[in-house]
Design a protein around this motif. Structure first.
Motif: not given
Length: 419
Positions: A234-243, A368-384
């Motif tokens: 479980r600590h690996l799964v949560l660690g992956a979410a944290a990464i 590390i794909v979080g670096g693809a998804i989170v900025p994309f989400l922030q970009g969507w929010l910034a446009d609005r």
């Protein structure tokens, strides 16, 4: 990235059994520096390409989507490749692919935004192979008990690269005075051809270097709690979410810094001037990693992680609700908080995985794909709702990291089976 009580990873000296680990650690550290520099250059190119191709924030964040998306797509194949050809040859392969990605920036200057995005993907694919090869390498080049500290030290040189990158990019790419789109696009050609040449030379040197061989052999007695897959821990799964959320939050802040500092209510800076302050953001991580190298020898990694995450949340909120210099320096100071997060989460998540350590490393690199998804989400929010309030996105990311640090504050003392 501590090993299990029954070590499953051993190092065999390539040249002599009495060889020290200092030389190999220096060589691997060079790789950390290079991929830090290449990654942080994105923060300069995003506003540059946004202006050239008249993009909105969501479209501009496709740069990070393609770049960090490569981590998700390439990580597991990279792990299989490295198991087949070895860590050293894997690193050489990664360097050559990254060099090819840099070289693609030359035709991209004439080919348009789509070709730029493809170049980013190829470059990141090479860096991903380097990540998968180098992170486990660092953990076995010394005692397991100090793996977090050692990875933090090498990550400090990754931060040196991220500190140099934006300042260099600001001078070579953003400082031009031409208003012609074709000339602005061509400004990336020289710098990236030089980077391609440097990576090719580094690949040749790395191929000739005498490095220890890493052998992943199954232990005679499996680690306690070891089961059929790393995902059962479980600590690996949560660690992956944290990464995922850490990389996403850190990359989001860096991606929006030039535009954030250009806001009139913050600093009203032109892009070339703001790029130098992006170096301040990444430089904070550099300073913090040297501090963390010493502090985390006596402080629980989880407690240090939780403290930094809590401080990061406070600083991001100050940047959202503040104005002028207060908002500017609050967001820049988040870099100092980021300092220990990646290596600490990585080592905590891999703790006690035993024979599943390699699989766990691949899973964490995919995160590390979080670096693809989170900025994309922030970009969507910034446009609005605007750039400044869009920083609620990275604030939420640090909230989960705070939870992970508190939950596993004593993980290295208790052992993975009690996690």
């Amino acid at each position: 990235m501590a090993a299990s009580p029954n070590p499953t990873v051993s190092v065999t000296a390539a040249s002599t059994a009495r060889a020290t680990n200092t030389g190999p650690l220096v060589i691997v550290t060079i790789l950390f520096f290079m991929w830090g520099l290449l990654t942080s250059l994105n923060d300069v190119l995003i506003p540059h390409l946004k202006a050239i191709y008249t993009l909105n924030y969501l479209q501009a964040m496709l740069v990070q989507f393609c770049f960090f998306g490569a981590y998700f797509i390439v990580s597991l194949p990279a792990g299989a490749l490295i198991r087949r050809i070895g860590y050293q040859k894997g690193a050489v392969t990664g360097l050559l692919i990254a060099a090819g990605g840099c070289a693609l920036f030359y035709p991209a200057a004439q080919g348009g935004y789509g070709l730029f995005l493809f170049a980013f993907f190829v470059l990141a694919a090479g860096i991903t192979i380097l990540q998968v090869a180098a992170n486990p390498y660092v953990t076995v080049l010394g005692p397991a008990a100090t793996a977090s500290s050692r990875l933090t030290l090498t990550q400090a040189f990754n931060s040196l690269g991220t500190t140099v990158g934006p300042a260099l990019g600001g001078m070579l790419i953003l400082a031009g005075t031409s208003t012609v789109a074709a000339d602005q696009a061509a400004a990336v050609q020289g710098p990236y051809l030089a980077l391609a040449a440097a990576l090719a030379i580094l690949a040749a040197l790395f191929a000739l270097a005498r490095l220890p061989r890493i052998d992943h052999a199954e232990a005679d007695v499996p680690a306690a709690g070891a089961v059929g897959s790393a995902l059962h821990h479980r600590h690996l799964v949560l660690g992956a979410a944290a990464i995922f959320l850490y990389v996403g939050g850190e990359v989001s802040i860096g991606s929006f810094l030039v535009n954030f500092l250009g806001e009139q209510q913050v600093a009203g800076m032109p892009a070339a001037q703001a790029a130098s302050y992006v170096s301040v953001y990444w430089g904070g991580a550099l300073i913090g990693r040297f501090i963390g190298f010493a502090v985390m020898r006596v402080v629980s990694p989880g407690k240090a992680l939780a403290f930094n995450a809590l401080l990061a949340i406070a600083l991001v909120l100050a940047a959202i609700f503040g104005r002028g210099q207060a908002a500017m320096w609050a967001i820049l100071a988040v870099g100092l908080c980021n300092s220990i997060m990646f290596p600490t989460i990585f080592s905590m998540a891999l703790h006690g995985l035993g024979r599943h350590t390699g699989q766990g490393s691949g899973i964490l690199c995919m995160a590390i794909v979080g670096g693809a998804i989170v900025p994309f989400l922030q970009g969507w929010l910034a446009d609005r709702i605007g750039v400044q309030p869009s920083f609620f996105v990275p604030a939420a990311c640090y909230g989960f990291i705070l939870y992970f640090g508190v939950k596993y504050a004593n993980l290295h003392r208790q052992g993975a089976t009690s996690a």
